[in-house]
Design a protein around this motif. Structure first.
Motif, mmCIF file in Angstrom:
data_model
loop_
_atom_site.group_PDB
_atom_site.id
_atom_site.type_symbol
_atom_site.label_atom_id
_atom_site.label_comp_id
_atom_site.label_asym_id
_atom_site.label_seq_id
_atom_site.Cartn_x
_atom_site.Cartn_y
_atom_site.Cartn_z
ATOM 1 N N GLY A 1 0.782 -1.224 0.000
ATOM 2 C CA GLY A 1 0.000 0.000 0.000
ATOM 3 C C GLY A 1 0.816 1.276 0.000
ATOM 4 O O GLY A 1 1.965 1.301 -0.446
ATOM 5 N N PRO A 2 0.228 2.385 0.489
ATOM 6 C CA PRO A 2 0.796 3.728 0.357
ATOM 7 C C PRO A 2 2.210 3.879 0.898
ATOM 8 O O PRO A 2 2.635 3.188 1.830
ATOM 9 N N ASP A 3 2.910 4.811 0.294
ATOM 10 C CA ASP A 3 4.285 5.133 0.645
ATOM 11 C C ASP A 3 4.315 5.897 1.973
ATOM 12 O O ASP A 3 3.726 6.973 2.096
ATOM 13 N N PRO A 4 5.021 5.405 2.990
ATOM 14 C CA PRO A 4 5.045 6.102 4.289
ATOM 15 C C PRO A 4 5.652 7.496 4.252
ATOM 16 O O PRO A 4 5.377 8.306 5.141
ATOM 17 N N VAL A 5 6.494 7.810 3.247
ATOM 18 C CA VAL A 5 7.076 9.152 3.206
ATOM 19 C C VAL A 5 6.203 10.129 2.416
ATOM 20 O O VAL A 5 6.506 11.328 2.387
ATOM 21 N N ALA A 6 5.130 9.647 1.797
ATOM 22 C CA ALA A 6 4.228 10.531 1.072
ATOM 23 C C ALA A 6 3.431 11.387 2.049
ATOM 24 O O ALA A 6 3.049 10.914 3.123
ATOM 25 N N PRO A 7 3.160 12.645 1.706
ATOM 26 C CA PRO A 7 2.422 13.517 2.630
ATOM 27 C C PRO A 7 1.082 12.949 3.075
ATOM 28 O O PRO A 7 0.682 13.111 4.232
ATOM 29 N N GLY A 8 0.402 12.265 2.176
ATOM 30 C CA GLY A 8 -0.907 11.738 2.515
ATOM 31 C C GLY A 8 -0.896 10.630 3.544
ATOM 32 O O GLY A 8 -1.930 10.327 4.143
ATOM 33 N N PHE A 9 0.274 10.020 3.787
ATOM 34 C CA PHE A 9 0.341 8.946 4.781
ATOM 35 C C PHE A 9 0.222 9.502 6.192
ATOM 36 O O PHE A 9 -0.288 8.832 7.092
ATOM 37 N N GLY A 10 0.710 10.716 6.392
ATOM 38 C CA GLY A 10 0.542 11.355 7.695
ATOM 39 C C GLY A 10 1.654 11.138 8.697
ATOM 40 O O GLY A 10 1.495 11.476 9.874
ATOM 41 N N ALA A 11 2.798 10.598 8.275
ATOM 42 C CA ALA A 11 3.927 10.436 9.192
ATOM 43 C C ALA A 11 4.770 11.701 9.225
ATOM 44 O O ALA A 11 4.800 12.477 8.263
ATOM 45 N N GLU A 12 5.462 11.924 10.330
ATOM 46 C CA GLU A 12 6.499 12.950 10.377
ATOM 47 C C GLU A 12 7.675 12.439 9.554
ATOM 48 O O GLU A 12 8.064 11.277 9.680
ATOM 49 N N THR A 13 8.252 13.272 8.710
ATOM 50 C CA THR A 13 9.348 12.803 7.864
ATOM 51 C C THR A 13 10.678 13.401 8.312
ATOM 52 O O THR A 13 10.725 14.457 8.942
ATOM 53 N N PHE A 14 11.757 12.695 7.988
ATOM 54 C CA PHE A 14 13.097 13.177 8.306
ATOM 55 C C PHE A 14 14.007 12.953 7.107
ATOM 56 O O PHE A 14 13.796 12.027 6.322
ATOM 57 N N ALA A 15 15.000 13.803 6.948
ATOM 58 C CA ALA A 15 15.953 13.664 5.851
ATOM 59 C C ALA A 15 16.779 12.410 6.053
ATOM 60 O O ALA A 15 17.263 12.134 7.150
ATOM 61 N N ALA A 16 16.968 11.651 4.976
ATOM 62 C CA ALA A 16 17.681 10.378 5.074
ATOM 63 C C ALA A 16 18.853 10.290 4.111
ATOM 64 O O ALA A 16 19.338 9.204 3.813
ATOM 65 N N GLY A 17 19.322 11.424 3.617
ATOM 66 C CA GLY A 17 20.537 11.436 2.823
ATOM 67 C C GLY A 17 20.394 10.789 1.466
ATOM 68 O O GLY A 17 19.300 10.657 0.913
ATOM 69 N N SER A 18 21.518 10.345 0.919
ATOM 70 C CA SER A 18 21.559 9.812 -0.446
ATOM 71 C C SER A 18 22.092 8.396 -0.515
ATOM 72 O O SER A 18 22.465 7.915 -1.584
ATOM 73 N N GLY A 19 22.176 7.708 0.608
ATOM 74 C CA GLY A 19 22.728 6.358 0.629
ATOM 75 C C GLY A 19 21.803 5.319 0.047
ATOM 76 O O GLY A 19 20.711 5.613 -0.447
ATOM 77 N N GLY A 20 22.231 4.073 0.110
ATOM 78 C CA GLY A 20 21.459 2.964 -0.414
ATOM 79 C C GLY A 20 20.547 2.349 0.630
ATOM 80 O O GLY A 20 20.436 2.845 1.764
ATOM 81 N N HIS A 21 19.926 1.253 0.250
ATOM 82 C CA HIS A 21 18.920 0.618 1.091
ATOM 83 C C HIS A 21 19.488 0.125 2.422
ATOM 84 O O HIS A 21 18.754 0.062 3.414
ATOM 85 N N SER A 22 20.754 -0.220 2.461
ATOM 86 C CA SER A 22 21.355 -0.765 3.686
ATOM 87 C C SER A 22 22.219 0.246 4.424
ATOM 88 O O SER A 22 22.964 -0.129 5.333
ATOM 89 N N ASP A 23 22.110 1.540 4.072
ATOM 90 C CA ASP A 23 23.029 2.539 4.615
ATOM 91 C C ASP A 23 22.424 3.456 5.675
ATOM 92 O O ASP A 23 23.080 4.410 6.099
ATOM 93 N N TYR A 24 21.218 3.196 6.123
ATOM 94 C CA TYR A 24 20.550 4.131 7.037
ATOM 95 C C TYR A 24 21.268 4.260 8.381
ATOM 96 O O TYR A 24 21.246 5.332 8.988
ATOM 97 N N LEU A 25 21.882 3.199 8.856
ATOM 98 C CA LEU A 25 22.579 3.247 10.141
ATOM 99 C C LEU A 25 24.091 3.201 9.946
ATOM 100 O O LEU A 25 24.831 2.766 10.830
ATOM 101 N N LYS A 26 24.549 3.684 8.821
ATOM 102 C CA LYS A 26 25.980 3.742 8.537
ATOM 103 C C LYS A 26 26.615 4.866 9.331
ATOM 104 O O LYS A 26 26.082 5.977 9.399
ATOM 105 N N ALA A 27 27.749 4.589 9.948
ATOM 106 C CA ALA A 27 28.414 5.585 10.784
ATOM 107 C C ALA A 27 28.648 6.884 10.014
ATOM 108 O O ALA A 27 29.111 6.868 8.877
ATOM 109 N N GLY A 28 28.322 8.006 10.641
ATOM 110 C CA GLY A 28 28.534 9.312 10.048
ATOM 111 C C GLY A 28 27.488 9.764 9.059
ATOM 112 O O GLY A 28 27.577 10.868 8.524
ATOM 113 N N SER A 29 26.467 8.965 8.815
ATOM 114 C CA SER A 29 25.474 9.298 7.791
ATOM 115 C C SER A 29 24.397 10.236 8.322
ATOM 116 O O SER A 29 24.157 10.332 9.532
#
Length: 325
Positions: A272-300
């Motif tokens: 279903g709907p994309d959680p980062v889309a405005p209509g989903f209603g979540a608070e959003t945060f910037a997540a940089g330009s990394g790949g799918h496995s890079d969200y908890l990469k040191a310094g990111s």
């Protein structure tokens, strides 16, 4: 109406999902990985205290369970599994729970849980098991280092994760199985640390697991990152009092997964709907330009912003000019 490029991407992604399902389905029953035998873990008395001595006793007992699984893997001739388990059984590791059967389940603590005032619980996505546990561990360690202070990170591998490219990764079946286990663990953690600020961090397919459990969890925040969707139409449908956050890196391939649901005779495909889309209603945060496995990469960027959410310090500006949590 979506633009022509968006319609094309949707059709392309949906076609890819259907092809993956049609190819993987007949192969999954015929060529699955060889199961590595492991003994049932010992039955441990429930933890009733987060005092250092109580936790030390549990860590030691669970270390013995991992050692038994290591010996079973060695007898079976699986050196890769035995090596992974040997590392997990190290004297400095802190596992609250472990079960080596059926791909493996584990709950590991990073930091001092006894004195933690903020706790992050990581729920991994597809492709994480004992043999690839290091991926989850690396992220947990990086987050703990970023948080510092009186914090703890718990890596919760409490369910049988789906293979990344498989029919199971396109449906909610594994999440439905996992949700009660997550609810049970979070209740135990709340009992041990009732005053701690607790945040659930849900990566990829793990966001489907968290969504299924959300209405029964007493947490401060639920963070969805690299999410294919949750299986729910919006954040309100999760029926949680927690603040729901969502972020996706610009280099994450998950953006090309169609955020829709396809209802077939015996199964529903998609979340279903994309959680980062405005209509989903979540608070959003910037997540940089990394790949799918890079969200908890040191310094990111995403690691820094997720740590701020866990610490309750959301709302400042990134030095690069990006607004983030």
């Amino acid at each position: 109406m979506p633009s022509h490029p968006n319609r094309y991407r949707l059709r392309r992604g949906l076609l890819a999902a259907l092809v993956a399902a049609s190819v993987a389905l007949p192969l999954s029953g015929a060529a699955g990985p060889t199961a590595v035998p492991a003994p049932a873990p010992a039955v441990h008395a429930p933890l009733t205290s987060a005092a250092p001595e109580a936790l030390a006793g549990r860590y030691g007992a669970t270390r013995a369970d991992i050692g038994a699984a290591e010996r079973a893997a060695a007898r079976h001739g699986d050196r890769k599994r035995a090596t992974a388990l040997h590392e997990m059984a190290g004297p400095t590791r802190r596992f609250l729970a472990f079960d080596g059967r059926d791909g493996g389940r584990s709950v590991e603590v990073f930091g001092d849980l006894s004195h933690a005032e903020s706790i992050a619980v990581l729920v991994p996505g597809a492709g994480i098991g004992i043999d690839h546990y290091w991926r989850l561990r690396n992220g947990a360690r990086a987050l703990r280092e970023e948080l510092g202070g009186r914090s703890a990170v718990v890596a919760w591998l409490g369910y049988r994760t789906p293979v990344t490219v498989s029919p199971a990764s396109l449906t909610s079946g594994r999440a439905i199985e996992a949700a009660p286990e997550l609810v049970r663990f979070m209740a135990e953690l709340k009992h041990l640390k009732p005053a701690a600020r607790t945040t659930l961090l849900c990566h990829s397919y793990g966001s489907v697991v968290c969504a299924r459990a959300a209405h029964r969890l007493r947490v401060t925040g639920i963070v969805l990152y690299g999410s294919p969707g949750t299986g729910y139409p919006n954040a309100a449908a999760l029926h949680t009092t927690a603040t729901v956050w969502a972020g996706r890196s610009s280099g994450d391939w998950i953006a090309d997964v169609p955020h829709t649901e396809l209802r077939l005779p015996f199964v529903d495909i998609g979340f279903g709907p994309d959680p980062v889309a405005p209509g989903f209603g979540a608070e959003t945060f910037a997540a940089g330009s990394g790949g799918h496995s890079d969200y908890l990469k040191a310094g990111s960027v995403p690691l820094r912003n997720i740590a701020r959410i866990v610490a309750g310090a959301a709302g400042s500006a990134d030095p690069t000019g990006e607004r983030h949590a």
